[in-house]
Each structure stands twice: as C-alpha cells, then as structure tokens.
Design an enzyme around this catalytic site. Structure first.
Site, PDB file in Angstrom:
ATOM      1  N   ALA A 102       2.983  -0.636   4.981  1.00  0.00           N
ATOM      2  CA  ALA A 102       2.475  -0.675   6.360  1.00  0.00           C
ATOM      3  C   ALA A 102       1.965  -2.056   6.762  1.00  0.00           C
ATOM      4  O   ALA A 102       1.915  -2.367   7.963  1.00  0.00           O
ATOM      5  CB  ALA A 102       1.376   0.371   6.523  1.00  0.00           C
ATOM      6  N   ARG A 114       5.078  10.761  -2.934  1.00  0.00           N
ATOM      7  CA  ARG A 114       4.759  10.567  -1.518  1.00  0.00           C
ATOM      8  C   ARG A 114       5.978  10.908  -0.647  1.00  0.00           C
ATOM      9  O   ARG A 114       7.038  10.299  -0.814  1.00  0.00           O
ATOM     10  CB  ARG A 114       4.400   9.088  -1.335  1.00  0.00           C
ATOM     11  CG  ARG A 114       4.308   8.631   0.073  1.00  0.00           C
ATOM     12  CD  ARG A 114       4.298   7.117   0.157  1.00  0.00           C
ATOM     13  NE  ARG A 114       4.054   6.720   1.522  1.00  0.00           N
ATOM     14  CZ  ARG A 114       4.257   5.522   2.015  1.00  0.00           C
ATOM     15  NH1 ARG A 114       4.696   4.556   1.235  1.00  0.00           N
ATOM     16  NH2 ARG A 114       4.003   5.259   3.269  1.00  0.00           N
ATOM     17  N   ARG A 141      12.699   5.386  12.654  1.00  0.00           N
ATOM     18  CA  ARG A 141      11.406   6.065  12.549  1.00  0.00           C
ATOM     19  C   ARG A 141      10.529   5.693  13.753  1.00  0.00           C
ATOM     20  O   ARG A 141      11.040   5.269  14.776  1.00  0.00           O
ATOM     21  CB  ARG A 141      10.752   5.711  11.200  1.00  0.00           C
ATOM     22  CG  ARG A 141      11.640   6.142  10.005  1.00  0.00           C
ATOM     23  CD  ARG A 141      10.976   5.853   8.677  1.00  0.00           C
ATOM     24  NE  ARG A 141       9.766   6.626   8.497  1.00  0.00           N
ATOM     25  CZ  ARG A 141       8.850   6.367   7.542  1.00  0.00           C
ATOM     26  NH1 ARG A 141       9.058   5.356   6.695  1.00  0.00           N
ATOM     27  NH2 ARG A 141       7.776   7.103   7.434  1.00  0.00           N
ATOM     28  N   GLU A 164      12.649  -9.269   2.208  1.00  0.00           N
ATOM     29  CA  GLU A 164      11.870  -8.096   2.645  1.00  0.00           C
ATOM     30  C   GLU A 164      12.696  -6.832   2.418  1.00  0.00           C
ATOM     31  O   GLU A 164      13.866  -6.786   2.808  1.00  0.00           O
ATOM     32  CB  GLU A 164      11.552  -8.268   4.133  1.00  0.00           C
ATOM     33  CG  GLU A 164      10.791  -7.102   4.746  1.00  0.00           C
ATOM     34  CD  GLU A 164      10.494  -7.327   6.249  1.00  0.00           C
ATOM     35  OE1 GLU A 164      10.601  -8.473   6.735  1.00  0.00           O
ATOM     36  OE2 GLU A 164      10.165  -6.329   6.907  1.00  0.00           O
ATOM     37  N   HIS A 214      12.698  -2.479   2.676  1.00  0.00           N
ATOM     38  CA  HIS A 214      12.104  -1.186   3.039  1.00  0.00           C
ATOM     39  C   HIS A 214      13.000  -0.079   2.526  1.00  0.00           C
ATOM     40  O   HIS A 214      14.234  -0.133   2.718  1.00  0.00           O
ATOM     41  CB  HIS A 214      11.914  -1.065   4.556  1.00  0.00           C
ATOM     42  CG  HIS A 214      10.978  -2.101   5.070  1.00  0.00           C
ATOM     43  ND1 HIS A 214       9.624  -2.037   4.837  1.00  0.00           N
ATOM     44  CD2 HIS A 214      11.205  -3.260   5.719  1.00  0.00           C
ATOM     45  CE1 HIS A 214       9.050  -3.115   5.345  1.00  0.00           C
ATOM     46  NE2 HIS A 214       9.989  -3.879   5.880  1.00  0.00           N
ATOM     47  N   ILE A 215      12.381   0.885   1.901  1.00  0.00           N
ATOM     48  CA  ILE A 215      13.134   1.996   1.314  1.00  0.00           C
ATOM     49  C   ILE A 215      13.759   2.849   2.420  1.00  0.00           C
ATOM     50  O   ILE A 215      14.918   3.230   2.354  1.00  0.00           O
ATOM     51  CB  ILE A 215      12.185   2.847   0.437  1.00  0.00           C
ATOM     52  CG1 ILE A 215      11.670   1.992  -0.725  1.00  0.00           C
ATOM     53  CG2 ILE A 215      12.870   4.119  -0.051  1.00  0.00           C
ATOM     54  CD1 ILE A 215      10.472   2.583  -1.447  1.00  0.00           C
ATOM     55  N   SER A 216      12.953   3.153   3.430  1.00  0.00           N
ATOM     56  CA  SER A 216      13.433   3.975   4.542  1.00  0.00           C
ATOM     57  C   SER A 216      14.034   3.073   5.619  1.00  0.00           C
ATOM     58  O   SER A 216      13.771   1.861   5.651  1.00  0.00           O
ATOM     59  CB  SER A 216      12.279   4.793   5.125  1.00  0.00           C
ATOM     60  OG  SER A 216      11.312   3.924   5.698  1.00  0.00           O
ATOM     61  N   TYR A 238      11.047   9.026   0.861  1.00  0.00           N
ATOM     62  CA  TYR A 238      11.019   7.951  -0.138  1.00  0.00           C
ATOM     63  C   TYR A 238      11.635   8.327  -1.486  1.00  0.00           C
ATOM     64  O   TYR A 238      11.648   7.507  -2.399  1.00  0.00           O
ATOM     65  CB  TYR A 238       9.567   7.487  -0.341  1.00  0.00           C
ATOM     66  CG  TYR A 238       8.955   6.911   0.921  1.00  0.00           C
ATOM     67  CD1 TYR A 238       9.406   5.702   1.441  1.00  0.00           C
ATOM     68  CD2 TYR A 238       7.944   7.580   1.605  1.00  0.00           C
ATOM     69  CE1 TYR A 238       8.867   5.177   2.603  1.00  0.00           C
ATOM     70  CE2 TYR A 238       7.388   7.060   2.764  1.00  0.00           C
ATOM     71  CZ  TYR A 238       7.852   5.860   3.263  1.00  0.00           C
ATOM     72  OH  TYR A 238       7.315   5.341   4.416  1.00  0.00           O
ATOM     73  N   HIS A 296       3.852  -4.220   9.295  1.00  0.00           N
ATOM     74  CA  HIS A 296       3.739  -4.038  10.747  1.00  0.00           C
ATOM     75  C   HIS A 296       2.410  -4.551  11.304  1.00  0.00           C
ATOM     76  O   HIS A 296       2.175  -4.454  12.504  1.00  0.00           O
ATOM     77  CB  HIS A 296       3.903  -2.546  11.086  1.00  0.00           C
ATOM     78  CG  HIS A 296       4.994  -1.868  10.308  1.00  0.00           C
ATOM     79  ND1 HIS A 296       6.307  -2.273  10.379  1.00  0.00           N
ATOM     80  CD2 HIS A 296       4.963  -0.849   9.397  1.00  0.00           C
ATOM     81  CE1 HIS A 296       7.040  -1.515   9.566  1.00  0.00           C
ATOM     82  NE2 HIS A 296       6.241  -0.645   8.950  1.00  0.00           N
ATOM     83  N   ASN A 355       8.126  -5.437  -0.578  1.00  0.00           N
ATOM     84  CA  ASN A 355       7.974  -4.302   0.324  1.00  0.00           C
ATOM     85  C   ASN A 355       6.474  -4.204   0.607  1.00  0.00           C
ATOM     86  O   ASN A 355       5.711  -3.696  -0.215  1.00  0.00           O
ATOM     87  CB  ASN A 355       8.491  -3.016  -0.321  1.00  0.00           C
ATOM     88  CG  ASN A 355       8.411  -1.830   0.643  1.00  0.00           C
ATOM     89  OD1 ASN A 355       7.765  -1.917   1.693  1.00  0.00           O
ATOM     90  ND2 ASN A 355       9.040  -0.726   0.286  1.00  0.00           N
ATOM     91  N   ARG A 362       6.967   1.121  13.544  1.00  0.00           N
ATOM     92  CA  ARG A 362       7.612   0.583  12.326  1.00  0.00           C
ATOM     93  C   ARG A 362       8.760  -0.380  12.658  1.00  0.00           C
ATOM     94  O   ARG A 362       9.378  -0.955  11.778  1.00  0.00           O
ATOM     95  CB  ARG A 362       8.156   1.728  11.456  1.00  0.00           C
ATOM     96  CG  ARG A 362       7.074   2.594  10.876  1.00  0.00           C
ATOM     97  CD  ARG A 362       7.629   3.632   9.916  1.00  0.00           C
ATOM     98  NE  ARG A 362       6.743   4.776   9.866  1.00  0.00           N
ATOM     99  CZ  ARG A 362       5.660   4.857   9.106  1.00  0.00           C
ATOM    100  NH1 ARG A 362       5.335   3.872   8.290  1.00  0.00           N
ATOM    101  NH2 ARG A 362       4.885   5.929   9.128  1.00  0.00           N
ATOM    102  N   ASP A 367       1.898 -15.380   7.107  1.00  0.00           N
ATOM    103  CA  ASP A 367       1.520 -16.788   6.877  1.00  0.00           C
ATOM    104  C   ASP A 367       1.693 -17.171   5.404  1.00  0.00           C
ATOM    105  O   ASP A 367       2.108 -18.296   5.099  1.00  0.00           O
ATOM    106  CB  ASP A 367       0.056 -17.024   7.283  1.00  0.00           C
ATOM    107  CG  ASP A 367      -0.124 -17.147   8.790  1.00  0.00           C
ATOM    108  OD1 ASP A 367       0.896 -17.223   9.515  1.00  0.00           O
ATOM    109  OD2 ASP A 367      -1.281 -17.164   9.253  1.00  0.00           O
ATOM    110  N   PRO A 384       0.788  -1.224   0.000  1.00  0.00           N
ATOM    111  CA  PRO A 384       0.000   0.000   0.000  1.00  0.00           C
ATOM    112  C   PRO A 384       0.829   1.287   0.000  1.00  0.00           C
ATOM    113  O   PRO A 384       1.863   1.360   0.656  1.00  0.00           O
ATOM    114  CB  PRO A 384      -0.826  -0.096   1.292  1.00  0.00           C
ATOM    115  CG  PRO A 384      -0.147  -1.119   2.122  1.00  0.00           C
ATOM    116  CD  PRO A 384       0.505  -2.069   1.170  1.00  0.00           C
ATOM    117  N   ASN A 385       0.327   2.226  -0.768  1.00  0.00           N
ATOM    118  CA  ASN A 385       0.872   3.590  -0.896  1.00  0.00           C
ATOM    119  C   ASN A 385       2.175   3.652  -1.692  1.00  0.00           C
ATOM    120  O   ASN A 385       2.668   4.739  -1.978  1.00  0.00           O
ATOM    121  CB  ASN A 385       1.079   4.242   0.492  1.00  0.00           C
ATOM    122  CG  ASN A 385      -0.229   4.344   1.250  1.00  0.00           C
ATOM    123  OD1 ASN A 385      -1.210   4.858   0.709  1.00  0.00           O
ATOM    124  ND2 ASN A 385      -0.280   3.838   2.465  1.00  0.00           N
TER     125      ASN A 385
END
Ligand code: DQA
Length: 146
Positions: free
Chosen positions: A81, A24, A111, A102, A104-106, A29, A84, A78, A115, A91, A16-17
């Site tokens: 959200a 954004r 943060r 996995e 994550h950009i940030s 990002y 988390h 990625n 997160r 699963d 999402p997002n």
C-alpha cells in the site's frame, strides 16, 4: 588463471502486509507463503546472490533501500500500500543508484481507483503487475538480461 565468477546481487523487498502472503485474501494473492516461494527462487537462480527483506514499517523500508541501494545490482520492490501513498519511498528510489523494478502481485488496474496511482513507478526501471508471484521471478530475469 582461474576465472572468478561474480554473482549478481539482487534483493527482493516486500512492504506492509506481504508477510501474510498465503493467508491474506488468497483469492487475490494466492495460497503460497513468500518464504516458501523464496526458497524456490533461490533454487532456480543459484547463480544470483538473492536477498529478501520484508517490513511493515515505512522507515525500515527506507533504511534498507539506503543500505543496499549503492552496491546491489538490482532491487525488486513490492511496496504494498505504500506504493500509493509514499513520496518518501519514491524519493529513496530516486536517491539510490541501484535500479528498482516495481512488482505487484495483483492487477492493481482492475481494482479500486486508489490503487491506480503509484508514486514509485516514475523512478523505477520497469513495472510488472498482475502476474502473481511470477512477477518476482520475471523481475530477476529482467535484471539478468539487462
Ligand atoms: C499489492 C497491491 C497493493 O495495492 C496492495 O496494497 C498490496 C499488494 C500487490 O502486490 O498486488 O499490499 O502491492
């Protein structure tokens, strides 16, 4: 006999997002859209069959993981959200046979506290965090070398 080269099949999945990358919160990002970045990745990794899927919907992410998760060579995920919050995605990663990295950009660890918890990490082959879009490329490289 001619050698047939079999290309590795790797999928990048954004949650999402992440369709809003480039617009954004650019200070976190960056300013590049993912579609523009994906074109560069395809150019760079011509020996890899690269696929890209993005959804803002948890169920669609699950369906895609189920669809590809028994015949692809690697998945770079990625989950945004959902990382988390989603036991369902955790699963699904455990259920499929394709290994998942996995990304994550940030740097989620510098943060907000919420997160810092990932439901997904324990089921993943590895994690790449905080290196911007380069993380996706490093994920592909990791699959190529493993
Ligand atoms: C993110 C980090 C998550 O906490 C956040 O919800 C995102 C993006 C990242 O790539 O840094 O949507 O996964």
């Amino acid at each position: 006999m001619p050698m047939v080269k079999i290309r590795m099949k790797i999928a990048i999945i954004n949650g999402p997002n992440l369709n809003l990358l480039g617009k954004r919160e650019p200070e976190i990002y960056g300013t590049q859209s993912f579609t523009a970045y994906f074109e560069k990745l395809k150019e760079k990794f011509q020996d890899v069959e690269l696929h890209y899927f993005q959804s803002n919907h948890e169920g669609q992410l699950l369906d895609y993981l189920h669809d590809i998760g028994f015949h692809f060579d690697g998945i770079i995920l990625n989950a945004g959200a959902y990382t988390h919050t989603s036991i369902a995605i955790a699963d699904a990663i455990a259920a499929i046979s394709t290994p998942v990295i996995e990304v994550h950009i940030s740097n989620v660890y510098n943060r907000e506290d919420f997160r810092h918890k990932s439901f997904l990490s324990r089921n993943c082959k590895g994690l790449i965090v905080g290196l911007g879009l380069l993380g996706y490329e490093l994920g592909i490289q990791a699959f190529l070398e493993s």
